[in-house]
Design an enzyme around this catalytic site. Structure first.
Site, PDB file in Angstrom:
ATOM      1  N   ALA A  40       0.829  -1.208   0.000  1.00  0.00           N
ATOM      2  CA  ALA A  40       0.000   0.000   0.000  1.00  0.00           C
ATOM      3  C   ALA A  40       0.865   1.259   0.000  1.00  0.00           C
ATOM      4  CB  ALA A  40      -0.957  -0.010   1.196  1.00  0.00           C
ATOM      5  N   GLY A  43       1.936   1.545  -3.507  1.00  0.00           N
ATOM      6  CA  GLY A  43       0.767   1.873  -4.321  1.00  0.00           C
ATOM      7  C   GLY A  43       0.293   3.303  -4.138  1.00  0.00           C
ATOM      8  N   ASP A  44       0.391   3.809  -2.921  1.00  0.00           N
ATOM      9  CA  ASP A  44       0.020   5.196  -2.656  1.00  0.00           C
ATOM     10  C   ASP A  44       0.920   6.135  -3.468  1.00  0.00           C
ATOM     11  OD1 ASP A  44      -1.276   7.405  -1.127  1.00  0.00           O
ATOM     12  OD2 ASP A  44       0.738   7.628  -0.303  1.00  0.00           O
ATOM     13  N   SER A  45       2.203   5.838  -3.492  1.00  0.00           N
ATOM     14  CA  SER A  45       3.145   6.649  -4.278  1.00  0.00           C
ATOM     15  C   SER A  45       2.832   6.568  -5.763  1.00  0.00           C
ATOM     16  CB  SER A  45       4.582   6.174  -4.047  1.00  0.00           C
ATOM     17  OG  SER A  45       4.927   6.326  -2.696  1.00  0.00           O
ATOM     18  N   THR A  48      -0.451   8.542  -6.462  1.00  0.00           N
ATOM     19  CA  THR A  48      -0.207   9.974  -6.288  1.00  0.00           C
ATOM     20  C   THR A  48       0.579  10.525  -7.469  1.00  0.00           C
ATOM     21  OG1 THR A  48      -0.260   9.774  -3.884  1.00  0.00           O
ATOM     22  CG2 THR A  48       0.849  11.716  -4.783  1.00  0.00           C
TER      23      THR A  48
END
Length: 161
Positions: A40, A43-45, A48
Site C-alpha cells: 500500500a 501503491g500510494d506513491s 499519487t
C-alpha cells in the site's frame, strides 16, 4: 520503558535497512510475500504520481495541482473507486486487495474504517501491479480510478482547498 525498547528496535531496523541500501545488486522481495501495508505504501506513491502527472495538463500552478491531487488520492476517494473497480478484478487481484483490506493499521480521522480499509486494498493492489511488472493492467486500473474519482468530484461539486 516499553516505548524506549520499541524506539531502540526501530533505530536498529532503520540502521540495518540503510546499510542494506548501500549494497548493490540487491533484489526486491517477492511481492506476493510482502506485507500488504508495504504494498500500500508503494501503491500510494504510484497513484499519487499518476494523478499529479495527469493534472499537469490542467494547471501549471503547484497549489492547484496539490489541492486537486490531495482530494483525488484521499482514502475516501480511493475507497469510492475501489468499490466500482472490485467487480472487474481477477481472482489474483482480488486476493491481493483482500490482503490489503484486512491489513491492520491505524485509521486516520479523515475516513471511516471501511473507507480506509478499501483505500488500503486499492493502494496494495496498485503496489502489487507495479512490483509484478503488470504495467498495462496498472495503467488501466489507475486510469479508470482517475475517471471514477474525477466524476465523483465533478458530480458532487466538490470544492478544493
Amino acid at each position: 520503558m516499553e516505548k524506549a525498547v520499541k524506539f531502540i528496535r526501530f533505530q536498529q531496523l532503520k540502521e540495518q535497512a540503510l546499510a542494506l541500501c548501500r549494497e548493490e545488486g540487491r533484489t526486491l522481495p517477492d511481492p506476493d510475500m510482502m506485507n500488504p501495508i508495504v504494498l500500500a505504501l508503494i501503491g500510494d506513491s504510484v497513484f499519487t504520481f499518476y494523478v499529479r502527472m495527469r493534472l499537469l495538463a490542467v494547471s501549471s500552478h503547484v497549489q492547484v495541482i496539490h489541492s486537486i491531487a490531495a482530494t483525488m488520492v484521499s482514502a475516501v476517494m480511493q475507497a469510492k473507486a475501489m468499490h466500482v473497480l472490485e467487480a472487474g478484478l481477477s481472482e489474483e487481484e482480488a486476493a491481493i486487495a483482500h490482503r490489503g483490506r484486512n491489513a491492520k493499521s491505524m485509521v486516520p480521522k479523515s475516513a471511516s474504517v471501511s473507507e480506509y480499509r478499501a483505500a488500503t486494498a486499492f493502494e496494495a493492489l496498485c503496489g502489487w501491479l507495479l512490483l509484478t511488472d503488470r504495467e498495462s493492467r496498472l495503467e488501466e486500473f489507475v486510469e479508470t480510478a482517475f475517471q471514477i474519482i474525477s466524476g465523483e468530484i465533478s458530480g458532487g461539486k466538490k470544492t478544493f482547498g
